[in-house]
Design an enzyme around this catalytic site. Structure first.
Site, short mmCIF file in Angstrom:
data_model
loop_
_atom_site.label_atom_id
_atom_site.label_comp_id
_atom_site.label_asym_id
_atom_site.label_seq_id
_atom_site.Cartn_x
_atom_site.Cartn_y
_atom_site.Cartn_z
N GLY A 78 0.79 -1.23 0.00
CA GLY A 78 0.00 0.00 0.00
C GLY A 78 0.82 1.28 0.00
N GLN A 79 2.15 1.16 0.02
CA GLN A 79 2.97 2.37 0.00
C GLN A 79 2.69 3.15 -1.28
OE1 GLN A 79 4.07 -0.64 0.66
NE2 GLN A 79 5.43 -0.66 2.42
N GLU A 80 2.83 4.48 -1.19
CA GLU A 80 2.45 5.34 -2.32
C GLU A 80 3.08 4.87 -3.63
OE1 GLU A 80 2.90 9.41 -1.27
OE2 GLU A 80 1.82 10.07 -3.07
N LEU A 82 3.95 1.99 -4.49
CA LEU A 82 3.43 0.69 -4.95
C LEU A 82 1.99 0.79 -5.44
CD1 LEU A 82 4.89 -1.66 -2.17
CD2 LEU A 82 5.76 -1.31 -4.48
#
Ligand code: G3D
Length: 203
Positions: A78-80, A82
């Site tokens: 969920g990292q920006e 990704l």
């Protein structure tokens, strides 16, 4: 005879497979939810200790069998940086589970943006696909309630459009709400597969 037996074998043991994306910001509890689901639904599954799970980087894959349905989960980071990869998985997707950290009020706006307007615009790209919104970490006393979260996400309603959508209170850590959420998703994807695409929207 062979055809009859193989048909009977398939009827009894073959599962219909559905791909389900697990999306949400990093730290929302996606991996914990996946592990909890595998533990609850897969007999003899010996998973890792749920409290030892760390945030998803890249992709986790897991399979859960519910009756004749086999859900293949893709738990995406969920990292920006990704989030821009999410749309690579849309073509295969039968359902979306979107996980929200109900204890993190500060990142609620960010979560709403990822839900409503990520790269490729998830809700529009996955038009008609059932969405289960999990308000996770409800075991924490100070968490946001379901009405709070629904209010915060209310301006996404027009993007959700006409489709199956459920907001479910959940604790991936204790398992509360996990079975209900998955059973709801199974009901939706099984029903959708037997309907032509244009009739998949809820009326
Ligand atoms: P992610 O895969 O979305 O990045 P994780 O998130 O599943 O790795 O979970 C991130 C952190 O939140 C983990 O804690 C995990 O134990 C915690 N967590 C996940 N679900 C719940 C829940 O339902 N309740 C509570 N209280 N915590 C939860 P750490 O401390 O390892 O960062």
């Amino acid at each position: 005879m062979y055809t009859l037996l193989s048909g009977l074998y398939k009827y009894m043991f073959q599962k219909d497979e559905y791909c389900i994306l697990i999306l949400g910001l990093d730290n929302a509890g996606k991996t914990t939810f996946l592990e909890q689901s595998k533990t609850r639904f897969n007999k003899n599954y010996k998973g890792m200790s749920l409290s030892k799970i760390t945030t998803t980087v890249g992709l986790n894959i897991g399979t859960v069998d519910v009756g004749k349905a086999r859900l293949m989960f893709w738990d995406l980071g969920g990292q920006e940086e990704l989030q821009s990869l999410w749309d690579k998985y849309y073509a295969e997707c039968h359902g979306v589970i979107y996980v929200i950290d109900s204890t993190d009020e500060e990142r609620l706006v960010e979560s709403k943006q990822a839900f409503g307007v990520p790269a490729g615009d998830m809700l529009e790209a996955l038009c008609g696909v059932p969405v289960l919104v999990l308000a996770n970490k409800q075991d924490v006393e100070t968490c946001l309630s379901i009405p709070d979260i629904k209010t915060a996400f209310s301006d996404c309603t027009c993007k959700i459009g006409r489709r199956d959508c459920l907001t479910q209170a959940c604790s991936a850590l204790t398992g509360k709400g996990v079975r209900e959420g998955i059973e709801w998703m199974v009901k939706c994807v099984v029903r959708n597969v037997h309907r032509p695409p244009r009739q998949r929207d809820i009326t």
